[in-house]
Design a protein around this motif. Structure first.
Motif, mmCIF file in Angstrom:
data_model
loop_
_atom_site.group_PDB
_atom_site.id
_atom_site.type_symbol
_atom_site.label_atom_id
_atom_site.label_comp_id
_atom_site.label_asym_id
_atom_site.label_seq_id
_atom_site.Cartn_x
_atom_site.Cartn_y
_atom_site.Cartn_z
ATOM 1 N N SER A 96 -58.467 8.456 -84.584
ATOM 2 C CA SER A 96 -58.769 9.978 -84.514
ATOM 3 C C SER A 96 -57.971 11.168 -83.130
ATOM 4 N N LEU A 97 -56.894 10.127 -82.755
ATOM 5 C CA LEU A 97 -55.839 10.713 -81.641
ATOM 6 C C LEU A 97 -54.697 10.805 -82.542
ATOM 7 N N LEU A 98 -54.711 10.308 -83.504
ATOM 8 C CA LEU A 98 -53.136 9.927 -84.115
ATOM 9 C C LEU A 98 -52.955 10.696 -85.411
ATOM 10 N N THR A 99 -54.205 11.709 -85.972
ATOM 11 C CA THR A 99 -54.637 11.892 -87.261
ATOM 12 C C THR A 99 -52.824 12.635 -88.040
ATOM 13 N N ASP A 100 -51.771 13.213 -87.055
ATOM 14 C CA ASP A 100 -51.152 13.416 -87.016
ATOM 15 C C ASP A 100 -50.045 13.105 -87.949
ATOM 16 N N TYR A 101 -49.764 11.541 -88.104
ATOM 17 C CA TYR A 101 -49.249 10.447 -89.086
ATOM 18 C C TYR A 101 -50.066 9.582 -89.789
ATOM 19 N N GLN A 102 -49.079 9.136 -90.727
ATOM 20 C CA GLN A 102 -49.531 8.770 -91.641
ATOM 21 C C GLN A 102 -49.849 7.187 -91.184
ATOM 22 N N ILE A 103 -51.049 6.098 -91.438
ATOM 23 C CA ILE A 103 -51.560 5.436 -90.401
ATOM 24 C C ILE A 103 -51.491 3.944 -91.163
ATOM 25 N N ALA A 104 -51.026 3.384 -91.335
ATOM 26 C CA ALA A 104 -50.796 1.975 -91.699
ATOM 27 C C ALA A 104 -52.330 1.855 -91.910
ATOM 28 N N LYS A 105 -52.559 0.944 -93.205
ATOM 29 C CA LYS A 105 -53.349 0.701 -93.968
ATOM 30 C C LYS A 105 -54.003 -1.614 -93.520
ATOM 31 N N SER A 151 -55.107 -3.434 -95.398
ATOM 32 C CA SER A 151 -55.849 -4.293 -96.058
ATOM 33 C C SER A 151 -54.142 -4.520 -96.881
ATOM 34 N N GLN A 152 -52.936 -3.940 -96.728
ATOM 35 C CA GLN A 152 -52.468 -3.714 -97.470
ATOM 36 C C GLN A 152 -51.416 -4.125 -96.690
ATOM 37 N N PRO A 153 -49.618 -4.166 -97.017
ATOM 38 C CA PRO A 153 -48.593 -4.211 -96.766
ATOM 39 C C PRO A 153 -47.641 -2.304 -95.714
ATOM 40 N N VAL A 154 -46.987 -2.904 -95.061
ATOM 41 C CA VAL A 154 -46.656 -1.516 -94.913
ATOM 42 C C VAL A 154 -45.685 -1.414 -95.750
ATOM 43 N N THR A 155 -46.408 0.174 -96.265
ATOM 44 C CA THR A 155 -45.294 1.219 -97.282
ATOM 45 C C THR A 155 -44.160 1.875 -96.572
ATOM 46 N N PRO A 156 -42.825 2.306 -97.023
ATOM 47 C CA PRO A 156 -41.866 3.607 -97.365
ATOM 48 C C PRO A 156 -42.434 4.630 -96.271
ATOM 49 N N ALA A 157 -44.196 4.725 -97.104
ATOM 50 C CA ALA A 157 -44.105 6.028 -95.935
ATOM 51 C C ALA A 157 -45.026 6.201 -94.586
ATOM 52 N N ASP A 158 -45.526 4.561 -94.760
ATOM 53 C CA ASP A 158 -46.374 4.788 -93.729
ATOM 54 C C ASP A 158 -45.292 4.997 -91.635
ATOM 55 N N GLN A 159 -45.960 5.826 -91.317
ATOM 56 C CA GLN A 159 -45.223 6.057 -90.076
ATOM 57 C C GLN A 159 -45.948 5.287 -88.601
ATOM 58 N N ILE A 160 -47.115 5.373 -88.389
ATOM 59 C CA ILE A 160 -47.512 4.769 -87.500
ATOM 60 C C ILE A 160 -48.876 3.321 -87.686
ATOM 61 N N VAL A 161 -48.303 2.184 -86.868
ATOM 62 C CA VAL A 161 -48.794 1.013 -87.166
ATOM 63 C C VAL A 161 -50.084 1.106 -85.533
ATOM 64 N N ILE A 162 -51.223 0.288 -85.189
ATOM 65 C CA ILE A 162 -51.789 0.533 -84.963
ATOM 66 C C ILE A 162 -52.119 -1.229 -84.455
ATOM 67 N N SER A 163 -51.906 -1.728 -83.780
ATOM 68 C CA SER A 163 -52.929 -2.862 -82.977
ATOM 69 C C SER A 163 -53.561 -2.920 -81.426
ATOM 70 N N ALA A 164 -54.248 -3.359 -81.936
ATOM 71 C CA ALA A 164 -55.900 -2.931 -80.942
ATOM 72 C C ALA A 164 -55.839 -4.561 -80.764
ATOM 73 N N ASN A 165 -56.042 -4.282 -79.136
ATOM 74 C CA ASN A 165 -56.193 -5.844 -78.234
ATOM 75 C C ASN A 165 -57.290 -6.025 -77.681
ATOM 76 N N GLU A 166 -58.650 -5.358 -77.831
ATOM 77 C CA GLU A 166 -60.108 -4.393 -76.958
ATOM 78 C C GLU A 166 -59.534 -3.699 -76.325
ATOM 79 N N ARG A 167 -59.152 -3.970 -75.095
ATOM 80 C CA ARG A 167 -59.037 -2.872 -74.051
ATOM 81 C C ARG A 167 -57.543 -2.783 -73.766
ATOM 82 N N MET A 168 -56.259 -3.501 -74.866
ATOM 83 C CA MET A 168 -55.301 -2.506 -74.807
ATOM 84 C C MET A 168 -55.248 -1.999 -75.955
ATOM 85 N N ALA A 169 -54.484 -1.704 -76.464
ATOM 86 C CA ALA A 169 -53.264 -1.429 -77.819
ATOM 87 C C ALA A 169 -51.187 -1.150 -77.790
#
Length: 530
Positions: free
Chosen positions: A334-343, A345-363
């Protein structure tokens, strides 16, 4: 084509590992190594094997309460006959795989290269998971997760140039044992057997060849006691439980097979704390029963203290999560809606700009698009006041800020400022962002223990351009299908509520150089070789 049943088995197996046979040598081989000249009484004492019991998410206050209520008699017995350190500093992120990598290698993540429970590999262009929630499990490649847990973590992703304690002791002619530990890389070949319920339709092989300590036990995949069956059934999480660990350790003791060092992992307290909150003592009571079985294997508890040296410790703490989902969780998307965020459920695509990896209380938030400055990601994240620490790397400097704060603090190793651990730093800006105070170039840490070294470790733990985010106590960071612990507890951050663990030592006169997990390896090496 894999059946739904197989996927369910894979999901259960991977969840079990991270909530996540071998023939032992004779005792006579263990005794053959001579020690340095010293008084005979001291020499005999030093020859005693070391048993390190790691209780996942063990914390000081609930441990003390369990002992007070008489629900942890074994831990109380060891405490009454030993020394107790209630505040040992963990690694960062405060997640088991990173912490155990630090314990085994004596380094932070910048050297051992295991960044967290989940992270993005720039080299392989994929997310790597060592554990996940049920909703995530329906979207990701579960066979690959199992391969990462069982093989890649220890033999590929854990830095090959950073030796584990099992490897170093093997080079010195000392055998070691690992029981249900997540990290176990050593020098002895082993074959991990894949449970038969995982059918031949998966791409998993029947067995995986790995190298571990001389004596290795890891759930249903490899075990020491050939007669142990009941505790490794599917409903017992394939052996990833306290009873299995205790029975394996008891087998070594009863058969006089204890090597100079045995690391035994008791996993179940972590799940109890996640579910019921940091004050719960149910998991400690269960771990204590397992510890009782280990002590009983010597014939009596007094004999156990005479014949072995004991270390019991936690790996990370956990902090309470609010019981209101909306208030407790911060959805980073919700804080990064200006970017194309990778899903996920699928491999990263050339259009993806951001990947988010959450580790509970850090990311970790990765900028795949080279045109996106990390400072732009930080500015968008700063709109959320509950974000505790926001860090990015520019050249060799780590730059830190926080939610709703315009000030910055930057630092790097080496310089005129010295911290309590003898590490020196150069920095500028506002040290209050990391709750640090200064007195004549001497650093005092506040609510973020050893923060400069631990954060530096994460910021240099793997390739890629990324921002590190932590959240204030009471909250969790989430992204697509992330697991949550509403009304329970979680960890991951740099804050002391996630970072301080107890250490109980019995039968050992010395201690580590500092009260940090990163310094335990050198201490263990001294205990087993001098």
């Amino acid at each position: 084509m894999k059946s739904r049943f197989t996927y369910a088995i894979l999901l259960l197996l991977a969840l079990s590992l991270t909530v996540i046979s071998c023939k032992p040598d004779s005792a006579s081989q263990i005794r053959q190594h001579s020690l340095k000249a010293q008084p005979s009484a001291e020499r005999n004492k030093s020859q005693k094997p070391v048993l390190l019991i790691l209780i996942d998410s063990l914390m000081d206050k609930p441990l003390q309460e369990a002992i007070r209520q008489g629900r942890a008699p074994a831990l109380g017995y060891l405490l009454a006959n030993g020394r107790y350190y209630p505040q040992v500093v963990s690694s960062f992120p405060t997640m088991s795989v990173t912490i155990d990598s630090t314990l085994l290698t004596g380094t932070y993540a910048n050297e051992h290269h295991v960044p967290g429970l989940s992270w993005f590999s720039n080299k392989e262009k994929r997310m790597i998971y060592y554990g996940y929630g049920p909703k995530e499990g329906l979207k990701i490649d579960q066979p690959q997760v199992l391969l990462d847990i069982l093989h890649q973590l220890n033999l590929v992703q854990l830095n090959r140039d950073t030796k584990t304690i099992h490897e170093e002791l093997a080079e010195k002619g000392k055998d070691t044992a690992s029981i249900n530990a997540i990290l176990w890389r050593g020098k002895t070949p082993h074959a991990l057997q894949i449970p038969r319920l995982i059918d031949f339709g998966t791409r998993l092989p029947d067995e995986l060849n790995v190298t571990g300590p001389k004596l290795m036990s890891y759930a249903a995949f490899v075990q020491l006691d050939p007669n142990q069956k009941s505790e490794k059934r599917i409903w017992r999480k394939y052996g990833m439980n306290d009873e299995f660990s205790a029975q394996e350790a008891a087998y070594l003791i009863a058969n006089k097979k204890l090597p100079p060092l045995t690391i035994t992992y008791l996993p179940e307290n972590d799940m109890e704390v996640h579910k019921n909150g940091p004050a719960t003592i149910e998991g400690i009571e269960k771990a204590d029963k397992a510890l009782q079985a280990v002590l009983d294997a010597f014939g009596s508890w007094d004999k156990a203290l005479k014949e072995a040296r004991w270390i019991v410790m936690g790996d990370s703490a956990q902090s309470a999560v609010l019981d209101d989902r909306k208030a407790a969780t911060i959805d980073l998307r919700s804080l990064l809606t200006d970017y194309q965020i990778a899903k996920i459920s699928q491999p990263v695509t050339p259009a993806d700009q951001i990947v988010i990896s959450a580790n509970e209380r850090m990311a970790y938030i990765y900028a795949l698009d080279s045109r996106i400055p990390l400072s732009d990601i930080v500015k968008r994240l700063q709109r959320e006041p509950k974000l505790d620490i926001l860090a990015r790397k520019e050249d060799k400097k780590i730059i830190v800020t926080a939610g709703k704060i315009n000030r910055e603090f930057s630092y790097q190793p080496n310089g005129p400022f010295t911290d309590p651990y003898g590490q020196t730093w150069t920095f500028s800006g506002d040290p209050r962002l990391l709750d640090m105070t200064m007195n004549k170039n001497r650093i005092t840490y506040g609510k973020y223990p050893d923060v400069l070294a631990r954060l530096y470790g994460a910021m240099n733990s793997h390739e890629g351009r990324y921002v590190v985010v932590t959240v204030q106590p009471g909250h969790e960071l989430i992204t697509e299908s992330s697991p949550t612990h509403i009304g329970g507890a979680a960890h991951g951050s740099l804050h002391e509520v996630d970072s301080l663990v107890p250490l109980l030592v019995t039968g050992i006169a010395t201690g580590p150089q500092t009260l940090r997990i990163v310094d335990l390896k050198d201490w263990l090496l001294r205990l087993t070789t001098e």
